[in-house]
Design an enzyme around this catalytic site. Structure first.
Site, PDB file in Angstrom:
ATOM      1  N   LYS A   1      30.996  32.516  42.683  1.00  0.00           N
ATOM      2  CA  LYS A   1      31.716  32.676  41.416  1.00  0.00           C
ATOM      3  C   LYS A   1      32.283  31.342  40.970  1.00  0.00           C
ATOM      4  CE  LYS A   1      35.406  35.611  39.467  1.00  0.00           C
ATOM      5  NZ  LYS A   1      36.458  36.604  39.828  1.00  0.00           N
TER       6      LYS A   1
ATOM      7  N   SER B   1      36.331  40.804  37.101  1.00  0.00           N
ATOM      8  CA  SER B   1      35.857  39.572  36.523  1.00  0.00           C
ATOM      9  C   SER B   1      34.655  38.950  37.244  1.00  0.00           C
ATOM     10  CB  SER B   1      36.988  38.553  36.486  1.00  0.00           C
ATOM     11  OG  SER B   1      37.378  38.207  37.806  1.00  0.00           O
TER      12      SER B   1
ATOM     13  N   SER C   1      38.632  42.649  40.871  1.00  0.00           N
ATOM     14  CA  SER C   1      37.550  41.836  40.312  1.00  0.00           C
ATOM     15  C   SER C   1      36.306  41.679  41.172  1.00  0.00           C
ATOM     16  CB  SER C   1      38.071  40.443  39.939  1.00  0.00           C
ATOM     17  OG  SER C   1      38.771  40.505  38.725  1.00  0.00           O
TER      18      SER C   1
END
Lengths: 95, 502
Positions: free
Chosen positions: B87, B162, B186
């Protein structure tokens, strides 16, 4: 505790943000609806409850206070929007 | 390009455990697996947009050096030659780390996060950085400066957020493994939406050094994987104490993969009645109930009903979470001022902007709408006159949430719940209603407030063909029990729900 456009301007100044008049209007509505929801917390009895600021079972994680060279200083400096002779350059602060 | 086929399975569709076995035995090279993943990225990215950046050369060079070391007879690390995506909120030296934000669009980290060092030591192959809601703020991956990521199961829908890029990339076989970060769900929610496994470890289990901070008392890095065994393996690589993160806990790391049998005889699985209240999609409700029934068949003992009066009440947990998370975010994001790194607004054309004006302009054009909204909220709840009514009150509620879980885990080993109230929703549906978007996090935020571990595992497919995940929770540092139960959920499935195939 209704938030007004004046509050939004004041908070924006504290947060170093700026908004157009339209954005201020919109934010006022959004903040009001979110804060109104958050106020449901008042339905709980929290008298005498200790606040929790963090959950890690650690306190004062001390280590030896020894200076270390950062290995990639040039890479770090290369990130600056503006540098002059090794100093960060910013707009004039004092006239 | 046609994917490389080995006994009917394309290499990019293998699990990490399979890849490691093949690379170690010499049956397949890391270069072949990496190339297969890169080919898949090339064909899927125009649709999915799961990556912010892909480093083809570095990945292949790395894979090649791993293959060379193997051919010389050297022993390889725990992730021998496995491609992994990270990420874009985790710093990787020498490449861009954008956090999905314009303000960090050109930021190149001058150091590696601790988890990245550990991945390198384990001989993983980093293929790229995945898309995300800006600064991890969002539940749909729509708040990215680089455009939304799409769900591989249905490209008109969000992948969740997210860590939507990481979940979509794993589901679409654009990578074998991925790392995400979980501040309020997330990792778990996007894993649920995309049909993969997502694990949020105990707060302090994994070092946050090099993870760009959103809400420091809640943030935790976690694995995204195709199955539970892979998640266990990746956790064992990234977990452990790190003196560079003062909140990292010095607690022995069990050999998670070694102990993973899926044996749940006598394991107490709790169901909290508040987790099945209004607003929960019927198909998800029955998926959770069906999962409980199967676990019982496998020997687990169902403890029901348990009560999580505060921790599972949306009116309390969502409120407390968004007060604390935005308060911490408003402080953490004050560092983006256009001075030492990141975007700087050039100011008035006469060049006479003052410092404050430069700050305001840089921040206002560098941050997106949701990030600014949260900074405003956080600044408000911390401001004079409101601190006690909001922030302090939320911290007290946080105590009550922890107590709820402590009481529950006195009666059961793991809790079983939904991950989110619905399956993946259409892109654009909730983006204009921030409060509605926050309510997606009802089953996940309390876990971060309490600092306990949680995992999302695929459990069913909806009538619309969308993945349904279930969530398992455990007491702090009880990841072993969590993984064991999650493996049992996997074993109990009639067939593993299949993510998008190439």
């Amino acid at each position: 505790m209704a938030v007004t456009v004046e509050d939004v301007k004041r908070i924006a100044a504290l947060a170093r943000l700026e908004f157009t008049a339209d954005e201020e209007e919109r934010l006022t509505g959004e903040l009001n609806s979110i804060l109104h929801y958050m106020e449901k917390l008042n339905g709980l009895d929290t008298d005498g409850v200790e606040p929790t600021s963090h959950v890690a079972p650690v306190a004062n994680a001390f280590r030896e206070d020894e200076p270390e060279e950062f290995a990639h200083v040039e890479e770090l400096r290369a990130q600056a929007p503006e540098m002059v002779e090794g100093y960060y350059k910013v707009p004039r602060i004092i006239e | 390009m046609t994917p490389l086929l080995v006994s009917d399975v394309a290499l990019n569709e293998l699990t990490a455990c399979d890849v490691i076995q093949r690379v170690r035995s010499g049956e397949t090279s890391s270069v072949e697996v990496t190339q297969s993943v890169l080919d898949r990225i090339e064909s899927a990215e125009p649709t999915l947009n799961a990556f912010v950046s892909v480093d083809v050369e570095r990945a292949l060079a790395r894979a090649e050096s791993i293959d060379k070391r193997r051919s010389r007879g050297e022993e390889l690390g725990d992730l021998a030659g496995v491609p992994i995506a990270v990420k874009d909120v985790i710093c990787v030296r020498g490449g861009r780390t954008t956090c999905g934000s314009r303000i960090l669009e050109h930021y190149v980290a001058p150091y590696d996060a601790t988890v990245i060092e550990r991945l390198h030591q384990a001989d993983a192959v980093l293929v790229g950085k995945t898309n995300m809601d800006e600064f991890a703020m969002g539940s749909s991956c729509e708040n990215s400066f680089f455009g939304p990521t799409r769900n591989p199961a249905d490209p008109d829908r969000v992948p969740g957020g997210s860590s939507g890029g990481s979940a979509a990339a794993v589901a679409a076989h654009e990578t074998i493994l991925a790392l995400g970060s979980d501040t309020g769900g997330s990792v778990r929610q996007p894993a649920g939406y995309c049909g993969v496994v997502g694990l949020k470890p105990t707060y302090g289990r994994v070092s946050r050094y090099g993870l760009v901070a959103f809400a420091s008392s809640l943030d935790q890095i976690g694995p995204v994987a195709k199955d539970v065994a892979d998640a266990a393996l990746l956790l064992s690589v990234i977990a452990g104490h790190d003196s560079r993160d003062a909140t990292s806990v010095d607690e022995a790391v069990p050999d998670y993969p070694q102990k993973l049998t899926g044996e749940v005889e006598g394991l107490k699985v709790g169901l909290a009645e508040e987790h099945f209240g209004a607003g929960l999609d019927e198909e998800i409700r029955s998926a959770v109930e069906e999962t409980a029934r199967r676990l019982e068949e496998q020997g687990a003992e169902i403890v029901s009903p348990l009560s999580l009066e505060v921790a599972a009440n949306p009116d309390y947990c969502i409120g407390a979470y968004y007060i604390i998370a935005t308060a911490e975010a408003s402080a953490n994001l004050s560092r983006y001022d256009g001075v030492k790194f990141g975007f700087r607004h050039r100011g008035r054309s006469d060049g006479r902007a003052d410092l404050l004006e430069m700050y305001r302009q840089s921040r206002s054009s560098g941050f997106g709408a949701e990030v600014k909204r949260r900074i405003m909220l956080g600044t408000y709840v911390l401001s004079a006159g409101y601190y006690e009514a909001y922030y302090l009150e939320a911290q007290k509620v946080r105590t009550l949430i922890r107590r709820d879980f402590e009481k529950a885990f006195a009666r059961c080993d793991v809790l079983l719940s939904p991950v989110a109230p619905t399956t993946a929703f259409p892109i654009g549906e909730q983006i204009d209603d921030p409060l509605q978007m926050y309510l997606n996090d009802v089953y996940t935020v309390s876990v971060n407030l309490a600092g306990i571990p949680g995992i999302s595992v695929p459990a069913a497919t909806s009538s619309e063909g969308l993945p349904i995940g279930v969530q398992l929770l455990a007491a702090p540092f009880r990841e072993e029990a969590l993984l064991q139960a999650a493996r049992a959920v996997e074993l109990g499935l009639p067939s593993i729900p299949t993510p998008m195939r190439s």
